[in-house]
Write a protein that holds these residues in place. Structure first.
Motif, PDB file in Angstrom:
ATOM      1  N   ASP A 200       9.859  -4.354  37.499  1.00  0.00           N
ATOM      2  CA  ASP A 200      10.117  -3.226  36.540  1.00  0.00           C
ATOM      3  C   ASP A 200      11.480  -2.898  37.213  1.00  0.00           C
ATOM      4  OD1 ASP A 200       9.289  -1.776  38.780  1.00  0.00           O
ATOM      5  OD2 ASP A 200       7.640  -0.939  37.788  1.00  0.00           O
ATOM      6  N   GLY A 201      11.922  -3.489  38.388  1.00  0.00           N
ATOM      7  CA  GLY A 201      13.056  -3.119  39.131  1.00  0.00           C
ATOM      8  C   GLY A 201      12.680  -2.614  40.450  1.00  0.00           C
ATOM      9  N   GLU A 202      11.448  -2.314  40.734  1.00  0.00           N
ATOM     10  CA  GLU A 202      10.812  -1.767  41.842  1.00  0.00           C
ATOM     11  C   GLU A 202       9.593  -2.592  42.275  1.00  0.00           C
ATOM     12  OE1 GLU A 202      10.372   2.395  42.626  1.00  0.00           O
ATOM     13  OE2 GLU A 202      12.583   2.758  41.846  1.00  0.00           O
ATOM     14  N   ARG A 203       8.602  -2.492  41.362  1.00  0.00           N
ATOM     15  CA  ARG A 203       7.342  -2.806  41.594  1.00  0.00           C
ATOM     16  C   ARG A 203       7.076  -4.535  41.106  1.00  0.00           C
ATOM     17  NH1 ARG A 203       7.000   2.613  40.852  1.00  0.00           N
ATOM     18  NH2 ARG A 203       8.161   1.952  38.939  1.00  0.00           N
ATOM     19  N   ILE A 204       6.077  -4.995  41.612  1.00  0.00           N
ATOM     20  CA  ILE A 204       5.883  -6.464  41.261  1.00  0.00           C
ATOM     21  C   ILE A 204       4.542  -6.736  40.882  1.00  0.00           C
ATOM     22  CG2 ILE A 204       5.667  -8.640  42.276  1.00  0.00           C
ATOM     23  CD1 ILE A 204       7.981  -7.717  44.073  1.00  0.00           C
ATOM     24  N   ALA A 205       4.217  -7.629  39.982  1.00  0.00           N
ATOM     25  CA  ALA A 205       3.054  -8.077  39.476  1.00  0.00           C
ATOM     26  C   ALA A 205       3.063  -9.567  39.528  1.00  0.00           C
ATOM     27  CB  ALA A 205       2.588  -7.617  38.052  1.00  0.00           C
ATOM     28  N   PRO A 206       2.333 -10.264  40.310  1.00  0.00           N
ATOM     29  CA  PRO A 206       2.625 -11.670  40.438  1.00  0.00           C
ATOM     30  C   PRO A 206       1.593 -12.722  39.277  1.00  0.00           C
ATOM     31  CG  PRO A 206       1.026 -11.030  42.056  1.00  0.00           C
ATOM     32  CD  PRO A 206       1.660  -9.755  41.472  1.00  0.00           C
ATOM     33  N   LEU A 207       2.305 -13.589  38.653  1.00  0.00           N
ATOM     34  CA  LEU A 207       1.561 -14.500  37.771  1.00  0.00           C
ATOM     35  C   LEU A 207       0.878 -15.462  38.823  1.00  0.00           C
ATOM     36  CD1 LEU A 207       3.434 -12.899  35.904  1.00  0.00           C
ATOM     37  CD2 LEU A 207       3.712 -14.989  34.759  1.00  0.00           C
ATOM     38  N   VAL A 208      -0.063 -16.208  38.192  1.00  0.00           N
ATOM     39  CA  VAL A 208      -0.515 -17.344  38.812  1.00  0.00           C
ATOM     40  C   VAL A 208       0.498 -18.359  38.947  1.00  0.00           C
ATOM     41  CG1 VAL A 208      -3.187 -16.801  38.173  1.00  0.00           C
ATOM     42  CG2 VAL A 208      -1.841 -18.185  36.658  1.00  0.00           C
ATOM     43  N   ALA A 209       0.454 -18.995  40.078  1.00  0.00           N
ATOM     44  CA  ALA A 209       1.211 -20.161  40.203  1.00  0.00           C
ATOM     45  C   ALA A 209       1.246 -21.321  39.438  1.00  0.00           C
ATOM     46  CB  ALA A 209       1.337 -20.377  41.724  1.00  0.00           C
ATOM     47  N   ALA A 210       2.188 -22.273  39.444  1.00  0.00           N
ATOM     48  CA  ALA A 210       1.956 -23.425  38.872  1.00  0.00           C
ATOM     49  C   ALA A 210       2.808 -24.400  39.535  1.00  0.00           C
ATOM     50  CB  ALA A 210       2.501 -23.326  37.085  1.00  0.00           C
ATOM     51  N   GLU A 255      14.019  -5.824  45.967  1.00  0.00           N
ATOM     52  CA  GLU A 255      14.482  -4.773  46.681  1.00  0.00           C
ATOM     53  C   GLU A 255      16.158  -4.963  46.827  1.00  0.00           C
ATOM     54  OE1 GLU A 255      12.176  -4.236  50.030  1.00  0.00           O
ATOM     55  OE2 GLU A 255      10.554  -3.327  49.062  1.00  0.00           O
ATOM     56  N   GLY A 256      16.684  -6.126  47.220  1.00  0.00           N
ATOM     57  CA  GLY A 256      17.790  -6.650  47.459  1.00  0.00           C
ATOM     58  C   GLY A 256      18.828  -6.169  46.127  1.00  0.00           C
ATOM     59  N   MET A 257      18.189  -6.601  44.888  1.00  0.00           N
ATOM     60  CA  MET A 257      19.007  -6.524  43.862  1.00  0.00           C
ATOM     61  C   MET A 257      19.151  -5.042  43.374  1.00  0.00           C
ATOM     62  SD  MET A 257      19.995  -9.556  42.613  1.00  0.00           S
ATOM     63  CE  MET A 257      20.440  -9.365  40.827  1.00  0.00           C
ATOM     64  N   LYS A 258      18.134  -4.361  43.623  1.00  0.00           N
ATOM     65  CA  LYS A 258      18.366  -2.949  43.467  1.00  0.00           C
ATOM     66  C   LYS A 258      19.345  -2.292  44.410  1.00  0.00           C
ATOM     67  CE  LYS A 258      15.929   1.294  42.932  1.00  0.00           C
ATOM     68  NZ  LYS A 258      14.917   2.301  42.588  1.00  0.00           N
ATOM     69  N   GLU A 263      19.544  -3.823  39.448  1.00  0.00           N
ATOM     70  CA  GLU A 263      18.174  -3.643  39.416  1.00  0.00           C
ATOM     71  C   GLU A 263      17.596  -5.118  38.358  1.00  0.00           C
ATOM     72  OE1 GLU A 263      15.795   0.268  38.746  1.00  0.00           O
ATOM     73  OE2 GLU A 263      16.343  -0.756  36.852  1.00  0.00           O
ATOM     74  N   TYR A 264      16.644  -5.467  39.177  1.00  0.00           N
ATOM     75  CA  TYR A 264      16.108  -6.600  38.231  1.00  0.00           C
ATOM     76  C   TYR A 264      14.623  -6.454  37.628  1.00  0.00           C
ATOM     77  CZ  TYR A 264      15.126 -11.419  37.080  1.00  0.00           C
ATOM     78  OH  TYR A 264      14.793 -12.646  36.716  1.00  0.00           O
ATOM     79  N   LYS A 265      14.507  -6.544  36.300  1.00  0.00           N
ATOM     80  CA  LYS A 265      13.572  -6.214  35.430  1.00  0.00           C
ATOM     81  C   LYS A 265      13.501  -7.189  34.553  1.00  0.00           C
ATOM     82  CE  LYS A 265      13.815  -1.315  34.280  1.00  0.00           C
ATOM     83  NZ  LYS A 265      13.100  -0.331  33.293  1.00  0.00           N
ATOM     84  N   GLY A 266      12.014  -7.703  34.569  1.00  0.00           N
ATOM     85  CA  GLY A 266      11.708  -8.940  33.707  1.00  0.00           C
ATOM     86  C   GLY A 266      10.973  -9.984  34.552  1.00  0.00           C
ATOM     87  N   VAL A 267      10.915 -11.164  34.075  1.00  0.00           N
ATOM     88  CA  VAL A 267      10.450 -12.224  35.046  1.00  0.00           C
ATOM     89  C   VAL A 267      11.472 -12.733  35.820  1.00  0.00           C
ATOM     90  CG1 VAL A 267       9.193 -14.540  34.870  1.00  0.00           C
ATOM     91  CG2 VAL A 267       8.976 -12.971  33.118  1.00  0.00           C
ATOM     92  N   LEU A 268      10.884 -13.046  37.064  1.00  0.00           N
ATOM     93  CA  LEU A 268      11.718 -13.794  38.344  1.00  0.00           C
ATOM     94  C   LEU A 268      10.619 -14.830  38.510  1.00  0.00           C
ATOM     95  CD1 LEU A 268      14.017 -13.640  40.170  1.00  0.00           C
ATOM     96  CD2 LEU A 268      12.405 -12.650  41.859  1.00  0.00           C
ATOM     97  N   TYR A 269      11.571 -16.198  38.139  1.00  0.00           N
ATOM     98  CA  TYR A 269      10.828 -17.139  38.757  1.00  0.00           C
ATOM     99  C   TYR A 269      11.319 -17.668  39.804  1.00  0.00           C
ATOM    100  CZ  TYR A 269      10.387 -22.499  37.633  1.00  0.00           C
ATOM    101  OH  TYR A 269      10.360 -23.906  37.746  1.00  0.00           O
ATOM    102  N   CYS A 270      10.621 -17.895  40.831  1.00  0.00           N
ATOM    103  CA  CYS A 270      11.077 -18.225  42.070  1.00  0.00           C
ATOM    104  C   CYS A 270      10.681 -19.853  42.249  1.00  0.00           C
ATOM    105  CB  CYS A 270      10.496 -17.708  43.215  1.00  0.00           C
ATOM    106  SG  CYS A 270      10.463 -15.798  43.129  1.00  0.00           S
TER     107      CYS A 270
END
Ligand code: AMP
Ligand code: GLY
Length: 423
Positions: A200-210, A255-258, A263-270
């Protein structure tokens, strides 16, 4: 509530399928969608490159929430435009989506924030390539800076090959504007991992990896594609590694984007390579992966709408996603010739028989529907996806279903998740 999904691939079919399971959702639209999505959502014509047309569409259907599948509208600023007009939309702004739209931006960002990644050099001319090449061992990876739909990365065995690929890119012949700047990169060895989080720009919720399978051929041979299959299991990464990836990759990015005012909102695919030196970032995507989303969403047990709205409303928390312990796998069926030239309009047979296999859902990636029949309409045609308590059973189910489907020139890899099964 009414939801509009933008896109037309297997990822969007999986999103539509999952969204429809939410008790809060009364209607799903998909623009432009495809033949299979049309069975699950109302499809409307749309042009991904044209934000005005997407805005007109939103004006027409008045969605309570819009979810964007592909990178192009995100990198053009669809989230900025929708938000400016008071429309609720899930995803990063144009400035935040630069993590995907410019590989040189992403590499410099990684370096600024000390996030592990391969050694690299950014080059704007052939002269700069020739100065940089002596500093790399072979093979070396040559990457176009801009969006190239999976075709902008070439692993080169020799300096001559690297110089000729870079020259093609820089001249604009190979990829147009996307290749006007080139990134040279150290070639990393290891298993690839797709690690996605919602922020949400600050907090993170991980998805299961693939894990995706990028090459067209069995045993990781032939050219790169958008992805020929993926699997997800509870053991693909353990809790300790998940925590490490949150701590050392996802959180520093958010944190870096903010800190940099985007600010990074949305899905971040690493996109990661798990090397002997530890996990290293290969790339970021500013969206859900395709085909990773198909097996990931097959394991999701909680409400997807809730989790995506938490990103928009700034209330993401660790427990936003509840997952099944089951394994899942997606086998992509593609048109003959893909990722090169291919023909479309081939009749797809056997979909009903395939759908009867236990635990299977066939997501459509590139099909049309005419008079109750389905025809191929893209490079990647279907994502045959299966779930089971055991990975071996899920794999068996997916291949059993795939074997019942036929269309002229159909191709699929026979070794999706094979390495995981051997371990
Ligand atoms: P990218 O678009 O940067 O993820 O690159 C697409 C694919 O190219 C990745 O999924 C990898 O399979 C491969 N690749 C990219 N960068 C590297 C690298 N530095 N070393 C080895 N393979 C790479
Ligand atoms: N499967 C790779 C991607 O979505 O970019």
């Amino acid at each position: 509530m009414k939801i509009l999904v933008i896109g037309s691939g297997g990822r969007e079919h999986a999103l539509v399928w999952k969204l429809r399971q939410s008790s809060r959702v009364s209607k799903v639209y998909c623009a432009p969608g495809n033949g299979g999505i049309a069975d699950d959502a109302e499809c409307l014509p749309a042009d991904m490159k044209n934000l005005e047309s997407l805005l007109a569409l939103a004006h027409q259907v008045q969605p309570d929430l819009t979810i964007v599948g592909p990178e192009l509208p995100l990198t053009l600023g669809v989230v900025d435009e929708f938000t400016r007009r008071g429309l609720r939309i899930f995803g990063p702004t144009k400035a935040a989506a630069r993590l995907e739209s410019s590989k040189s931006f992403a590499k410099e960002f990684l370096q600024r924030h000390r996030i592990p990644t391969a050694h690299y050099a950014i080059c704007n001319s052939l002269d700069e390539i020739h100065h940089a090449l002596p500093h790399f061992h072979m093979p070396v990876v040559v990457k176009a800076d801009g969006l190239a739909a999976g075709k902008g990365v070439v692993i080169c065995k020799s300096k001559d090959e690297a110089s000729s690929v870079a020259s093609e890119m820089l001249s604009g012949k190979m990829l147009g504007e996307a290749g006007s700047r080139v990134v040279l990169e150290e070639c990393l060895q290891g298993d690839e991992l797709s690690f996605l989080v919602v922020s949400d720009g600050e907090r993170i919720a991980p998805l299961v990896a693939a894990q995706d399978h990028k090459r067209i051929g069995d045993g990781d041979t032939g050219p790169n594609t958008g992805g020929m299959g993926a699997y997800s299991t509870q053991t693909i990464v353990d809790d300790q590694m998940t925590n490490w990836l949150v701590q050392h990759v996802a959180r520093p990015v958010v944190e870096g984007m903010k800190a940099e005012g985007a600010e990074y909102k949305g899905v971040l695919y690493c996109g990661l390579m798990m090397t002997a030196r530890g996990p290293m970032v290969l790339e970021f995507n500013c969206r859900f992966g395709d085909p990773e989303t198909q097996p990931i969403l097959m394991r999701l047990e909680s409400d997807l709408v809730e989790a995506l709205e938490a990103s928009i409303d700034g209330r993401v928390s660790d427990g936003d996603f509840r997952w099944s312990a089951d394994a899942s796998v997606c086998v992509v069926m593609s048109s003959g010739g893909y990722p090169g030239a291919f023909e479309v309009g081939k009749k797809v047979m056997g979909l009903e028989e395939a759908a009867k296999v236990e635990g299977v859902k066939v997501f459509h990636a590139g099909t049309n529907r005419r008079d109750g029949a389905y025809y191929t309409a893209g490079g990647r045609v279907l994502g045959v996806t299966a779930r089971s308590a055991e990975l071996a059973t899920a794999v068996h189910r997916a291949y059993e279903a795939a074997s019942k489907i036929g269309f002229e020139g159909a191709h699929y890899r026979k070794d999706i998740a094979a390495r995981a099964l051997k371990k």
